[in-house]
Design an enzyme around this catalytic site. Structure first.
Site, PDB file in Angstrom:
ATOM      1  N   HIS A 194      -7.763  -5.517  -0.107  1.00 33.76           N
ATOM      2  CA  HIS A 194      -6.366  -4.645   0.230  1.00 33.76           C
ATOM      3  C   HIS A 194      -5.751  -5.237   1.346  1.00 33.76           C
ATOM      4  O   HIS A 194      -6.537  -5.477   2.368  1.00 33.76           O
ATOM      5  CB  HIS A 194      -6.658  -3.336   0.372  1.00 33.76           C
ATOM      6  N   SER A 210       0.687  -1.198   0.132  1.00 33.03           N
ATOM      7  CA  SER A 210      -0.004  -0.171  -0.205  1.00 33.03           C
ATOM      8  C   SER A 210       0.965   1.325   0.034  1.00 33.03           C
ATOM      9  O   SER A 210       1.674   1.328  -0.748  1.00 33.03           O
ATOM     10  CB  SER A 210      -0.917  -0.153   1.299  1.00 33.03           C
ATOM     11  N   GLU A 234      -9.324  -5.439  -4.469  1.00 38.18           N
ATOM     12  CA  GLU A 234      -8.653  -4.268  -3.648  1.00 38.18           C
ATOM     13  C   GLU A 234      -9.777  -3.296  -2.831  1.00 38.18           C
ATOM     14  O   GLU A 234      -9.599  -3.000  -1.589  1.00 38.18           O
ATOM     15  CB  GLU A 234      -7.869  -3.440  -4.605  1.00 38.18           C
TER      16      GLU A 234
END
Length: 514
Positions: free
Chosen positions: A419, A198, A318
């Site tokens: 995610h 990330s 995600e």
């Protein structure tokens, strides 16, 4: 257990580590001077060396940030501006051995405003033991402290006081510390892999385009990089003005502004900015013409990124996490997506977006909310990753993946392979306490197998620059002809030109939003 054999003498001063669980560990090692007082809002400086032996048996303070429910920063965590510490895990006795191990430097994620190297999820013992590597994890400044660019305020001062990209300077200094000192811990300074997820992956992809980072690492792994979240001085100046308004402070007061007011204003903008202009966030690396001379996406497009092997990928679902959290950071509702495209067209007239009909054609047959999740996923993560893979493959070997594995529980919750869900498998930490419901409906045995394969691939890449060094785990290099992608699932498979319709709809041109 602590012993004198675990007293190491880096350039910053002697430190004493601990042993247990098959690893030697040094925690809370200072790699930079405290960024406080005159050093607040300035780039990282080396620390003053110490002569006495310091016990490195506990994590250092973490960067000031908002307390988020369910976001475990570590036991007994302390927040402080004085947060520039790193941690080192080595195989047992590696510091006294003659065989240097590959080094993997972890850069945590958290939207550039959250996270720490002390999060239990990032305990590197399993990765170190099973992969025969040395792992270093790094704290860096977050939010306005690390990614706020207040250099526009220098015009009000007799002498420049505010410097840009302070968090990137933290990571550069940490990598310099690793280069100069990791050999004493049994690591190989000539075989360093940076890896992050990330925001941490955003730092990694930015490092690949920074001349100042050349020679500090030799391979890179980027998991779900928000690579196009990158802004120029003009936008940074607007955010700086918004920050002063949110903090109810003048530029003179910013130097000594209380930490809690800085954090509060940071989180105010984290809500306000993506709400007002969907698809953007207030804090991210800045194209400052100095540490980041050009838009990283332009550097990739022009095949001028640092020529180091890259392992890069995203997760299948995600955007589901952001919907589940009700976070404004990713536009999912159709109206917000329309506003995002309108904003992009207005703010970046030099960027030619594909026709809207061409993009939406790739999502035909889906419900509007599902389309929103797909568009948000693809513009924020998937397409920038594919663009980078295509461009960087002209410079060095690239290995592209998509993480599809999700337990039944995560599918029931409509999170899927969302995610950050790959992280427990990378670090081998599948049990994060009684509150973790990931395997409540089964899947543990399969998850353990997924983890073993991922760790073997990630550490094989760190050892040799090839995640397919084991012939039982094929993973061909990405190239623009076959576009091979490893799909990581209960059973891994290699797919050529995965998501071809999406790629063709978005186009192959690297889009560099600023």
């Amino acid at each position: 257990m602590t012993t004198d054999t675990l007293v190491i003498h880096p350039t910053t001063g002697p430190i004493r580590g601990t042993s247990g669980g098959g690893v030697d560990v040094w925690k809370g090692v200072r790699y930079a001077a405290p960024p406080v007082g005159d050093l607040r809002w300035r780039r990282a400086r080396p620390p003053h060396p110490h002569d006495e032996v310091v016990d490195a048996d506990a994590y250092g303070a973490v960067a000031p940030q908002a307390q988020m429910p369910g976001f475990n920063l570590g036991p007994g965590v302390v927040m402080d501006e004085d947060c520039l510490f790193l941690n080192i895990w080595t195989p047992l006795g590696a510091s006294t051995g003659s065989r240097p191990r590959p080094v993997m430097v972890w850069i945590h994620g958290g939207a550039y405003v959250l996270g720490s190297s002390s999060q239990p999820l990032y305990d590197a013992a399993r990765l170190v033991v099973d992969g025969d590597v040395v792992v270093v994890s790094v704290n860096y400044r977050l939010g306005a402290f690390g990614f706020g660019d207040f250099s526009s305020l220098n015009e009000h001062l007799d002498e420049p006081r505010f410097e840009s990209n302070t968090a990137l300077s933290d990571v550069l200094l940490a990598l310099t510390w690793v280069r100069d000192n990791i050999g004493a811990f049994g690591g190989n300074p000539d075989n360093v892999t940076v890896f992050g997820e990330s925001a941490g992956a955003g730092v990694v992809t930015t490092l690949l385009t920074m001349p100042a980072a050349e020679g500090l690492f030799h391979k890179a792994i980027a998991e779900s990089s928000p690579a196009t979240s990158m802004y120029d001085h003009a936008r940074a100046a607007r955010v700086a003005a918004q920050f002063l308004e949110a903090a109810d402070a003048t530029h003179d007061e910013l130097v000594g502004l209380a930490v809690d007011r800085v954090v509060k204003a940071t989180m105010t903008l984290m809500d306000r900015v993506p709400t007002d202009t969907p698809g953007t966030i207030p804090f991210a690396p800045v194209i400052d013409g100095d540490l980041v001379p050009r838009n990283p996406m332009d550097v990739f497009r022009d095949a001028e990124s640092l020529p180091v092997p890259l392992l890069i990928g995203t997760n299948k679902d995600e955007a589901a996490l952001f919907k589940w959290m009700r976070s404004p950071m990713m536009p999912i509702a159709p109206a917000d997506i329309e506003r995002m495209f309108a904003t992009l067209a207005a703010e970046y007239p030099e960027v030619t977006l594909p026709p809207r009909a061409q993009i939406t054609s790739a999502y035909q047959g889906m419900k509007p909310k599902v389309v929103g999740l797909g568009v948000a996923r693809d513009i924020a993560f998937r397409m920038p990753t594919v663009w980078i893979a295509q461009a960087h493959s002209q410079r060095a070997p690239v290995f592209l993946y998509r993480f599809d594995w999700a337990t039944r529980m995560l599918r029931v919750l409509t999170l899927g392979a969302t995610h950050a869900t790959e992280l427990p498998y990378v670090f081998g930490n599948l049990s994060m306490g009684p509150a973790d419901i990931t395997f409540r409906l089964g899947g543990r045995k399969t998850g353990e197998a997924v983890s073993r394969r991922m760790q073997r691939r990630w550490t094989s890449f760190a050892h040799r620059g090839d995640p397919a060094a084991d012939p039982t785990l094929p993973w061909p290099r990405f190239d623009s002809a076959t576009r091979a992608t490893l799909v990581i699932d209960a059973e891994d498979r290699v797919v050529d030109d995965l998501d071809a319709e999406l790629r063709q709809a978005w186009g192959d041109e690297v889009l560099g939003f600023r």
